[in-house]
Design an enzyme around this catalytic site. Sequence first.
Site, short mmCIF file in Angstrom:
data_model
loop_
_atom_site.label_atom_id
_atom_site.label_comp_id
_atom_site.label_asym_id
_atom_site.label_seq_id
_atom_site.Cartn_x
_atom_site.Cartn_y
_atom_site.Cartn_z
N ARG A 1 0.82 -1.23 0.00
CA ARG A 1 0.00 0.00 0.00
C ARG A 1 0.85 1.27 0.00
O ARG A 1 0.37 2.33 0.40
CB ARG A 1 -0.98 0.02 1.17
CG ARG A 1 -1.96 -1.13 1.14
CD ARG A 1 -3.18 -0.84 1.98
NE ARG A 1 -4.03 -2.01 2.01
CZ ARG A 1 -3.95 -2.97 2.92
NH1 ARG A 1 -3.06 -2.88 3.89
NH2 ARG A 1 -4.76 -3.99 2.86
N LYS B 1 1.25 11.34 -10.57
CA LYS B 1 0.34 10.46 -11.32
C LYS B 1 1.13 9.23 -11.69
O LYS B 1 2.11 9.31 -12.44
CB LYS B 1 -0.16 11.15 -12.59
CG LYS B 1 -1.46 11.88 -12.44
CD LYS B 1 -2.03 12.29 -13.79
CE LYS B 1 -3.31 13.08 -13.59
NZ LYS B 1 -3.89 13.55 -14.87
N GLU C 1 5.08 18.75 -24.34
CA GLU C 1 4.57 19.05 -22.98
C GLU C 1 5.12 20.39 -22.48
O GLU C 1 4.48 21.07 -21.70
CB GLU C 1 4.94 17.93 -22.00
CG GLU C 1 4.29 16.57 -22.30
CD GLU C 1 2.82 16.45 -21.86
OE1 GLU C 1 2.18 17.49 -21.60
OE2 GLU C 1 2.31 15.32 -21.83
N LYS D 1 3.82 22.68 -13.49
CA LYS D 1 3.24 21.42 -12.99
C LYS D 1 3.04 21.51 -11.47
O LYS D 1 1.99 21.16 -10.95
CB LYS D 1 4.18 20.26 -13.35
CG LYS D 1 3.68 18.92 -12.86
CD LYS D 1 3.51 17.93 -13.95
CE LYS D 1 2.84 16.66 -13.43
NZ LYS D 1 2.68 15.64 -14.41
N GLU E 1 -6.71 15.87 -8.74
CA GLU E 1 -7.35 16.30 -9.99
C GLU E 1 -8.86 16.46 -9.88
O GLU E 1 -9.62 15.86 -10.64
CB GLU E 1 -7.01 15.29 -11.11
CG GLU E 1 -7.08 15.89 -12.49
CD GLU E 1 -6.60 14.93 -13.58
OE1 GLU E 1 -6.60 13.72 -13.35
OE2 GLU E 1 -6.23 15.43 -14.64
N ARG F 1 -6.08 20.84 -11.60
CA ARG F 1 -5.05 19.97 -12.20
C ARG F 1 -5.45 19.51 -13.60
O ARG F 1 -4.58 19.22 -14.42
CB ARG F 1 -4.78 18.76 -11.29
CG ARG F 1 -3.67 17.91 -11.84
CD ARG F 1 -3.21 16.80 -10.94
NE ARG F 1 -2.10 16.11 -11.58
CZ ARG F 1 -1.22 15.37 -10.97
NH1 ARG F 1 -1.30 15.21 -9.66
NH2 ARG F 1 -0.25 14.79 -11.64
N ASN G 1 -4.01 18.74 -18.54
CA ASN G 1 -4.44 17.76 -19.54
C ASN G 1 -4.72 18.43 -20.89
O ASN G 1 -5.27 17.79 -21.80
CB ASN G 1 -5.69 17.05 -19.02
CG ASN G 1 -5.58 15.54 -19.13
OD1 ASN G 1 -6.33 14.94 -19.88
ND2 ASN G 1 -4.64 14.94 -18.44
N HIS H 1 -4.66 16.56 -24.21
CA HIS H 1 -4.58 15.12 -23.94
C HIS H 1 -5.85 14.36 -24.30
O HIS H 1 -5.80 13.14 -24.46
CB HIS H 1 -4.24 14.88 -22.47
CG HIS H 1 -2.80 15.13 -22.14
ND1 HIS H 1 -2.21 16.37 -22.28
CD2 HIS H 1 -1.81 14.30 -21.70
CE1 HIS H 1 -0.94 16.29 -21.93
NE2 HIS H 1 -0.67 15.04 -21.58
N HIS I 1 -4.52 11.23 -26.15
CA HIS I 1 -4.56 9.85 -25.68
C HIS I 1 -5.30 8.94 -26.66
O HIS I 1 -4.94 7.77 -26.83
CB HIS I 1 -5.23 9.78 -24.29
CG HIS I 1 -4.31 10.15 -23.17
ND1 HIS I 1 -4.75 10.42 -21.90
CD2 HIS I 1 -2.96 10.29 -23.12
CE1 HIS I 1 -3.72 10.71 -21.11
NE2 HIS I 1 -2.62 10.63 -21.84
N HIS J 1 3.93 10.03 -27.14
CA HIS J 1 2.96 10.77 -26.33
C HIS J 1 2.98 12.28 -26.62
O HIS J 1 1.95 12.89 -26.87
CB HIS J 1 3.27 10.50 -24.85
CG HIS J 1 2.39 11.26 -23.90
ND1 HIS J 1 1.07 10.94 -23.68
CD2 HIS J 1 2.64 12.34 -23.11
CE1 HIS J 1 0.55 11.78 -22.80
NE2 HIS J 1 1.49 12.64 -22.44
#
Length: 540
Positions: free
Chosen positions: A292, A314, A356, A407, A417, A421, A425, A428, A432, A444
């Site tokens: 965990r 992330k 990015e 960031k 998010e 946040r 994206n 994206h 994606h 990417h």
Amino acid sequence: MAAHPYAVILGMMGAGKTRVGKEVAHMLHLPFADADAEIEREVGMKIPAYFEKYGEPAFRDVEADVIADFLEDFDGIFSLGGGAPMTPSTQRELATYIERGGKVVYLDADPQEAMERANRGGGRPMLNGDANARWKKLYKQRDPVFHDVSNVHVHTRGLTPQGAAKKVIDMVSQRIVHVNGATIEPYDVAIGEGAMNRLVDVLGTKPRKIALIHTQPVQRHSDRVRALLRQGGYEVSDIVIPDAEPGKTITVANGIWERLGNEGFTRSDAVVGVGGGAATDLAGFVAATWMRGIRYVNCPTSLLAMVDASTGGKTGINTPQGKNLVGSFYTPAGVLADMTTLASLPNDIFIEGLGEVAKSGFIRDTEILHILEEHASELKNFNGQTFLGSPLEEVVAELIERTVKVKAYHVSSDLKEKGLREFLNYGHTLGHAIEKLEHFRWRHGNAVAVGMVYAAELANIMGLIDRDVVDYHRSLLSSLGLPTSWNGGSFEDVLALMHRDKKARGNELRFVVLDSIGHVVHLDNPSVEDVEEAFRRIQQ
Ligand SMILES: NC(=O)c1ccc[n+]([C@@H]2O[C@H](COP(=O)([O-])OP(=O)(O)OC[C@H]3O[C@@H](n4cnc5c(N)ncnc54)[C@H](O)[C@@H]3O)[C@@H](O)[C@H]2O)c1
Ligand SMILES: O=C(O)C(=O)C[C@@H](O)[C@H](O)[C@H](O)COP(=O)(O)O
């Protein structure tokens, strides 16, 4: 403006503060000053004689005054006497200097070597009597204080004075971005040559075993990390994962969980991820899920991983249904963006990372866009073999720092998010979908570049931005060598994938769009006609 002095060096007697400090000053063409020599000049006698005549408290008063003056006025490399940082007023002066952006370097030598050197030199009133026993006692008292009052920690074991000086210079010139926020444990992103040398300090003394997760193309960098870890006394499990997106799968994660189980990894052990964004996403995911959650440090080696993937917490893997669909928000203990690793980065992967970088300029820091415009041609022609030490290196360091700050701004107040946040994206939603439809053969950052042009077209259709802003997206991105159009799939397939985007709510699509350059807003549930029209505009 950089703080002055350029750097302050402290450490135990015999650590080499004067020798290494002079070498640093010589290499940087800066003046050097030694606090003890300055005190002797001030009081007109040798320190042992002053000690003898007036005692230690009087000496410490003079010392603190001299140091305060130099911290105010001196613009070079300034080395302090071994006991100086123990004086409370000097501690306060050093803290103020650090707040102004100053670098206080703790030169941490091998204790045995430093002790021998200190004894050889003679003339040290603090070592009168049994010199070795005195040195050890002082070390015990001073080492924790040195850690507290410094912000750069340099181990010099086994290094020549020149090697130690080079290491000091690397570490002092690194850029540090602090990431903090109400719901995260603060951590630093260190950017610059030699940033990986901080690894042992960031991992700390609790872990015994380290899972070193990396891909084959970055073997030479992971070899260096392994050597650093072994020198730091850790047991290292070397774990090579498939390169790029094939590494971000449940099968790969499961293989690592099996190894960690078989090799007895406990909660106090740690993960270090070395490589591009795919490797750091996977390494973070393993760290987040093993027992965990255990400590992890990212050592990104691609531009994209340095500016984006390695920071912000992330972590995740892909599933057959889409990109990053399984994962968690789990922050690293530190990120070491060692720019020496960029020397082996191929040109196309560097350019992809600029996607990015440009995103961060479009959504917040418009100075990034100016830097990209000004250096577009050098950036597009990036060549790892000639990069280090070239003028482009400073430009890239500046871009990395600025992008990481964008960031950090979004992540600090919205780790999970919930709203803000999502602005990271930008580009994206379509990006994606393209990656998935291209079976991850598209990089990417390239997919995000097309996705940003798409988002700009959509914003234009919605009346949020003028055509010249859309055109600016196309001209800037293509000047960097990034793609701005895509014709590899049907609108129906794209729409179905965009509905699986993590920003979608129920059956409603949510996009991130600009309403001006540097300012983003949410666009909820636009009509299918508008979404399709924007898609038509990015097809060749
Ligand atoms: N977690 C996040 O916030 C976040 C943010 C952005 C992107 N990402 C993810 O990051 C991934 C993209 O990252 P990427 O662009 O680094 O791709 P990547 O990890 O696939 O790396 C690209 C290629 O470059 C190689 N490489 C990396 N560094 C190298 C070096 N120094 N020398 C030689 N080869 C090197 C890699 O081995 C790989 O072959 C995607 O999976 C994306 O989803 C995550
Ligand atoms: O950190 C974020 O948040 C981002 O959205 C950064 C993106 O650049 C990055 O590609 C991220 O991996 C996308 O995440 P996802 O949640 O859309 O899969």
